[in-house]
Design a protein around this motif. Structure first.
Motif, PDB file in Angstrom:
ATOM      1  N   ASP A  23      40.432  28.551  33.031  1.00  0.00           N
ATOM      2  CA  ASP A  23      40.521  30.006  33.180  1.00  0.00           C
ATOM      3  C   ASP A  23      40.920  30.674  31.862  1.00  0.00           C
ATOM      4  O   ASP A  23      41.435  30.030  30.945  1.00  0.00           O
ATOM      5  CB  ASP A  23      41.570  30.353  34.241  1.00  0.00           C
ATOM      6  CG  ASP A  23      41.038  30.147  35.658  1.00  0.00           C
ATOM      7  OD1 ASP A  23      39.986  29.496  35.819  1.00  0.00           O
ATOM      8  OD2 ASP A  23      41.681  30.637  36.598  1.00  0.00           O
ATOM      9  N   ASP A  24      40.690  31.982  31.834  1.00  0.00           N
ATOM     10  CA  ASP A  24      41.153  32.847  30.741  1.00  0.00           C
ATOM     11  C   ASP A  24      40.517  32.493  29.395  1.00  0.00           C
ATOM     12  O   ASP A  24      41.179  32.538  28.351  1.00  0.00           O
ATOM     13  CB  ASP A  24      42.694  32.812  30.595  1.00  0.00           C
ATOM     14  CG  ASP A  24      43.416  33.144  31.887  1.00  0.00           C
ATOM     15  OD1 ASP A  24      42.755  33.502  32.872  1.00  0.00           O
ATOM     16  OD2 ASP A  24      44.651  33.043  31.911  1.00  0.00           O
ATOM     17  N   HIS A  86      35.763  35.739  35.613  1.00  0.00           N
ATOM     18  CA  HIS A  86      37.190  35.784  35.988  1.00  0.00           C
ATOM     19  C   HIS A  86      37.686  37.232  35.913  1.00  0.00           C
ATOM     20  O   HIS A  86      38.853  37.466  35.620  1.00  0.00           O
ATOM     21  CB  HIS A  86      37.952  34.869  35.022  1.00  0.00           C
ATOM     22  CG  HIS A  86      39.364  34.533  35.410  1.00  0.00           C
ATOM     23  ND1 HIS A  86      39.775  34.321  36.695  1.00  0.00           N
ATOM     24  CD2 HIS A  86      40.481  34.367  34.643  1.00  0.00           C
ATOM     25  CE1 HIS A  86      41.076  34.028  36.700  1.00  0.00           C
ATOM     26  NE2 HIS A  86      41.528  34.071  35.475  1.00  0.00           N
ATOM     27  N   HIS A  90      41.239  40.803  33.935  1.00  0.00           N
ATOM     28  CA  HIS A  90      42.264  39.952  34.562  1.00  0.00           C
ATOM     29  C   HIS A  90      43.250  40.794  35.370  1.00  0.00           C
ATOM     30  O   HIS A  90      44.467  40.641  35.268  1.00  0.00           O
ATOM     31  CB  HIS A  90      42.995  39.117  33.504  1.00  0.00           C
ATOM     32  CG  HIS A  90      43.531  37.830  34.056  1.00  0.00           C
ATOM     33  ND1 HIS A  90      44.738  37.748  34.700  1.00  0.00           N
ATOM     34  CD2 HIS A  90      43.026  36.582  34.086  1.00  0.00           C
ATOM     35  CE1 HIS A  90      44.942  36.496  35.080  1.00  0.00           C
ATOM     36  NE2 HIS A  90      43.912  35.770  34.733  1.00  0.00           N
ATOM     37  N   HIS A 213      43.746  25.906  31.792  1.00  0.00           N
ATOM     38  CA  HIS A 213      43.528  27.131  31.018  1.00  0.00           C
ATOM     39  C   HIS A 213      42.991  26.826  29.620  1.00  0.00           C
ATOM     40  O   HIS A 213      43.180  25.738  29.093  1.00  0.00           O
ATOM     41  CB  HIS A 213      44.822  27.951  30.927  1.00  0.00           C
ATOM     42  CG  HIS A 213      45.185  28.576  32.240  1.00  0.00           C
ATOM     43  ND1 HIS A 213      45.847  27.887  33.212  1.00  0.00           N
ATOM     44  CD2 HIS A 213      44.925  29.816  32.754  1.00  0.00           C
ATOM     45  CE1 HIS A 213      46.000  28.669  34.279  1.00  0.00           C
ATOM     46  NE2 HIS A 213      45.452  29.850  34.019  1.00  0.00           N
TER      47      HIS A 213
HETATM   48 ZN   LIG Z   1      43.506  33.797  34.820  1.00  0.00          ZN
END
Ligand SMILES: [Zn+2]
Length: 295
Positions: A23-24, A86, A90, A213
């Protein structure tokens, strides 16, 4: 007879399956030790060396919506990985109209990028504040041809990463090894826990999705992590293989306040007694464990 028992044992080991999801990404914030480009390259190199296909879930913030960020995302697709959505900003999901808009903006961000996949990861794994908002977003995803990329193995990588960066800022030459050891053990425990839950819930091995991440910690230790998972009997498969598991066709009826897909399903089926331990509470415990380990 002996051969038969061994064969069953091996099959059971081989059936422990998971996919890695990041993620991210791409995170282009400045960190000690490695530049944003070096971190992205290190993650891809670890995956390539271990022959693992993964998915990165992109945001526009933290540098995703810059020429360099697009190049970084493109490198994932070019290396054979998937690029999922995503949201752009955020956001915490509090309001359906705003959140849906940000999801669509996230789609525009990744649409032209190689590896583009209509898989959506909810920020903070929050599927919605109310049943109405949750169902509205389920509809919006379906209309856009997306599916919810659930997480079954949450990890504390982001928290360990935060501690590691903070230590390196104060002590640039700090030893990395204790962080590596702690990290591997923490993730393996989380994976074991999820595996047990999956077995209890489905009566078979579930194809798991692990949440990691796009961060310095993984840029440093991803290859070690993959090797540790393999050594512990896990087979790593591509994201679409994992999400083909019929367990992901099930929908939870309650609003996912505890944010773990398997736990929510298990609770609905009455398989988990007691109250849910929310992620926030679990993170507090991990914070204490990190502090006690002197990290
Ligand atoms: Zn995230």
């Amino acid at each position: 007879m002996r051969t038969f028992i061994l064969a069953c044992f091996c099959t059971a080991l081989g059936a422990q399956t998971l996919t890695l999801t990041f993620d991210d990404g791409p995170n282009r914030v400045k960190t000690p030790r490695l530049s944003p480009e070096e971190r992205n390259t290190a993650l891809l190199a670890a995956l390539q060396k271990e022959k693992v296909q993964a998915i990165v879930f992109a945001n526009g913030i933290d540098g995703g919506d810059t020429p360099e960020g697009r190049t970084a995302l493109g490198a994932w697709g070019q290396a054979g990985h998937l690029v999922g959505n995503h949201t752009y900003s955020h956001l915490r999901f509090t309001d359906l109209a705003t959140f849906r808009q940000d999801f669509l903006r996230g789609d525009s961000l990744i649409k032209g990028i190689p590896g583009y996949a209509r898989l959506f990861r909810f920020p903070y794994l929050k599927e919605g504040p109310t049943l109405e908002a949750r169902d509205g977003m389920r509809k919006a995803l379906a209309e856009a041809g997306y599916r919810n990329a659930h997480v079954t193995i949450p990890t504390f990588d982001w928290l360990i990463d935060e501690r590691l960066r903070s230590r390196l800022k104060g002590h640039p030459l700090a030893e990395l090894e204790p962080y590596r050891v702690y990290y591997l053990e923490s993730v393996l425990n989380q994976a074991d826990h999820a595996r047990d839950l999956g077995l209890k819930l489905a009566g078979r091995e579930v194809r798991h999705a692990m949440l990691l991440h796009h961060c310095l910690l993984n840029a440093l230790f991803l290859r070690d992590l993959i090797q540790a998972l393999k050594a512990n009997g896990w087979t790593l498969v591509g994201p679409l293989d994992a999400y083909a598991d019929p367990i992901y066709e099930q929908t939870t009826t309650r609003v996912e306040t505890d944010a773990n897909f398997l736990e929510t399903l298990a609770r609905e089926k009455g398989l988990l007694p007691g109250r849910a331990v929310g992620l926030d509470e679990a993170y507090e415990r991990e914070k204490t464990a990190l502090r006690e380990a002197g990290l």
